[in-house]
Structure formats: C-alpha cells, structure tokens
Design a protein around this motif. Structure first.
Motif, PDB file in Angstrom:
ATOM      1  N   LEU A  13       5.196   4.356  -0.783  1.00 18.58           N
ATOM      2  CA  LEU A  13       4.417   4.123  -1.999  1.00 18.58           C
ATOM      3  C   LEU A  13       4.373   5.339  -2.914  1.00 18.58           C
ATOM      4  O   LEU A  13       4.293   6.483  -2.451  1.00 18.58           O
ATOM      5  N   SER A  14       4.391   5.063  -4.211  1.00 17.23           N
ATOM      6  CA  SER A  14       4.175   6.110  -5.216  1.00 17.23           C
ATOM      7  C   SER A  14       3.044   5.699  -6.146  1.00 17.23           C
ATOM      8  O   SER A  14       2.954   6.177  -7.270  1.00 17.23           O
ATOM      9  N   THR A  15       2.178   4.822  -5.670  1.00 19.80           N
ATOM     10  CA  THR A  15       1.052   4.334  -6.458  1.00 19.80           C
ATOM     11  C   THR A  15      -0.172   5.229  -6.277  1.00 19.80           C
ATOM     12  O   THR A  15      -0.260   6.016  -5.332  1.00 19.80           O
ATOM     13  N   ASP A  16      -1.129   5.049  -7.186  1.00 23.40           N
ATOM     14  CA  ASP A  16      -2.420   5.715  -7.015  1.00 23.40           C
ATOM     15  C   ASP A  16      -3.375   4.857  -6.191  1.00 23.40           C
ATOM     16  O   ASP A  16      -4.136   5.375  -5.374  1.00 23.40           O
ATOM     17  N   ARG A  17      -3.335   3.516  -6.413  1.00 26.68           N
ATOM     18  CA  ARG A  17      -4.301   2.620  -5.783  1.00 26.68           C
ATOM     19  C   ARG A  17      -3.640   1.420  -5.108  1.00 26.68           C
ATOM     20  O   ARG A  17      -3.995   1.060  -4.001  1.00 26.68           O
ATOM     21  N   PHE A  18      -2.681   0.809  -5.775  1.00 25.84           N
ATOM     22  CA  PHE A  18      -2.117  -0.445  -5.282  1.00 25.84           C
ATOM     23  C   PHE A  18      -1.381  -0.222  -3.958  1.00 25.84           C
ATOM     24  O   PHE A  18      -0.472   0.597  -3.863  1.00 25.84           O
ATOM     25  N   GLY A  19      -1.823  -0.965  -2.944  1.00 26.30           N
ATOM     26  CA  GLY A  19      -1.191  -0.880  -1.629  1.00 26.30           C
ATOM     27  C   GLY A  19      -1.684   0.251  -0.759  1.00 26.30           C
ATOM     28  O   GLY A  19      -1.301   0.336   0.417  1.00 26.30           O
ATOM     29  N   ARG A  20      -2.515   1.136  -1.288  1.00 22.38           N
ATOM     30  CA  ARG A  20      -3.003   2.252  -0.467  1.00 22.38           C
ATOM     31  C   ARG A  20      -3.913   1.748   0.658  1.00 22.38           C
ATOM     32  O   ARG A  20      -3.961   2.337   1.741  1.00 22.38           O
ATOM     33  N   SER A  21      -4.667   0.684   0.373  1.00 23.19           N
ATOM     34  CA  SER A  21      -5.359  -0.054   1.429  1.00 23.19           C
ATOM     35  C   SER A  21      -4.581  -1.347   1.617  1.00 23.19           C
ATOM     36  O   SER A  21      -4.404  -2.108   0.664  1.00 23.19           O
ATOM     37  N   MET A  22      -4.082  -1.577   2.818  1.00 24.15           N
ATOM     38  CA  MET A  22      -3.208  -2.732   3.037  1.00 24.15           C
ATOM     39  C   MET A  22      -3.487  -3.349   4.397  1.00 24.15           C
ATOM     40  O   MET A  22      -3.666  -2.645   5.389  1.00 24.15           O
ATOM     41  N   ARG A  23      -3.515  -4.673   4.411  1.00 21.48           N
ATOM     42  CA  ARG A  23      -3.623  -5.429   5.648  1.00 21.48           C
ATOM     43  C   ARG A  23      -2.413  -6.343   5.752  1.00 21.48           C
ATOM     44  O   ARG A  23      -2.144  -7.127   4.843  1.00 21.48           O
TER      45      ARG A  23
END
Length: 265
Positions: A13-23
């Motif tokens: 990931l290179s995002t700030d928020r999207f996908g940083r918490s993932m189930r």
C-alpha cells in the motif's frame, strides 16, 4: 486478516487511509454488509473488507453479483464523507474514474471506458461494477457510506446470461493479472479521487469521467427507477452532483439522477 490476498496487498500500500485497516475473508455474504457492520462499530474511514467469494453479493437494482472464487477482486471501503447527501453521486463518479485509471496499465493497450452511473467497460463489455450504499446518520454525526467494488480480474468464463456482456482484465489483455499489486493501486487511486471530490477537486473528477463516458454524444433510452417510464435523449455529460445530462429530441435538457440504460444507438 488471515486472507493471503489481504496480507500481500497491505505490504504494497501507498495510501494514507484506504486499506490500512483491512479484514480479509475466504467467504462472506456481502462485503458491503460486513463493511456496514464494521462502520457501525467504529471502523475508521478507509477501512476495507475483502473476500475471495460472496454468497449474496449484489449490484444495483437488487441484482445478484456472481464471481468465481479466488479469481477477482471483491471489496468494500468505509467512507465518512463531509459532502452533502445530494452530492454522494460524485463518489460513484470518482470511484469509476479511479478504477478505470488503476486498471489500464494491466490491460494495455486497451483503455477503460465508463458507463453511467457505475460500470467500467473494456472493449464495450462490463469488467467492473460499483455499488454505493449510505446509511442515515443520527443528528450531529457524520454520514457513513460504503463503497463496494466488484472487478473481474482473472475470470475467463461467465454464465450464459452474461457471456456477451461481461469481460475481465485477463480476457481483455490475454494474460493473467496479479491481484495484490492491482488492489494496492486501486486503493491508492480510489483514495486520491475521493479526496479530490472532498476538497474542491470535483471539477477535475467530473472532467475525467466525461472523457471516458462511453455514451457521450450517443442517443439512449433509460428506464426510470420504480416505474415503467423511459426517457430518451442524447448524452451531454454529467452535472455537478454526478447526475446524467440528456438532451431530448425537442432540444430540452433533462437531468437523470438514477436509471437503467435500456437501449443505445
């Protein structure tokens, strides 16, 4: 997050928020439902639910969404937009643009086109569907929106009813597509276009959508939701809220906020 696809994606990931918490799950009923439940329990913006298979996946108008297990990308992202509800249509517009941009390096030399309001096309066939669902927020709280994406990646066979209208990245490109780097790129593109809509960049997103709008300048008919009524006209583009602009045969411009294309000429 025991799903290998989820773990492999998060490492890219290179995002700030999207996908940083993932189930990640091998199988769920619907990623939108799981994401809605997680949002109600306090999931942060950008929290992502990912699965290899949905047993009750759905598209617009309550249709089923079917996809082979382990071949595609089926995920939902929790959003907490500050936009007024009448502009939520722009979130679908932004998502369509983001998906189209993210997949092009994987299907080169093909270009992705967009079908209003929520489909991504390759060679005129549907490769991706987007489903935006919002929940009414109590007073003095932010709205919660769940953005669901179903992208046909490596599927090569479709049910007879879809055989002439559906495709995948693999069918379009002629080669298998690695899913973890694709998903990481998708989440980055979604975050970037979502943030643009949130922070005075909606004009650029609408412009990018119009450039890819497959029906631009074409005549089509739409069935209006909940009725047998149809509206026909030439596609002019989209409005500031993401609604479709049609010019009827008598020269009157109509705005359509929801509908299903029945014919195109």
């Amino acid at each position: 997050m025991s799903l290998p696809l989820a773990a492999d994606t998060q490492g890219r990931l290179s995002t700030d928020r999207f996908g940083r918490s993932m189930r990640g799950f091998e199988e769920v009923g619907s990623t939108n439902e799981r994401a809605t439940q997680w949002a109600a329990a306090g999931a942060p913006e950008g929290a992502t639910v990912l699965t290899e298979y949905q047993t009750t996946g759905r598209g617009r108008h309550g249709r089923d969404w079917t996809a082979d297990k382990g071949r595609n990308l089926l995920f939902s992202v929790v959003l907490r937009p500050t936009l007024p509800p009448d502009r939520f249509g722009l979130l679908t517009v932004a998502a369509g643009v983001a998906v189209a941009e993210a997949i092009e390096d994987f299907v080169s030399p093909h270009s992705a086109a967009l079908k209003w309001p929520n489909d991504v096309l390759l060679e005129g066939r549907k490769a991706c569907g987007i489903l935006l669902e919002s929940s009414l927020a109590p007073p003095n709280t932010d709205a919660v929106v769940v953005l669901g994406v179903g992208l046909n990646v490596n599927q090569t066979d479709f049910p007879d009813a879809l055989a002439d209208t559906a495709t995948s990245l693999r069918l379009a490109s002629g080669r298998p597509v690695p899913r973890p780097p694709l998903l990481a790129r998708l989440l980055r593109a979604l975050e970037r276009r979502y943030d643009a809509v949130q922070h005075n960049g909606a004009g650029s997103v609408r412009g990018a959508f119009r450039e890819r709008l497959a029906a631009l300048g074409s005549s089509l008919s739409l069935r209006l939701p909940g009725t047998d009524e149809t509206l026909s006209g030439t596609v002019q583009g989209i409005t500031e809220t993401g609604a479709l602009r049609l010019r009827t045969a008598d020269g009157v411009e109509k705005t359509v906020h929801a509908g299903e294309v029945t014919t195109r000429r």
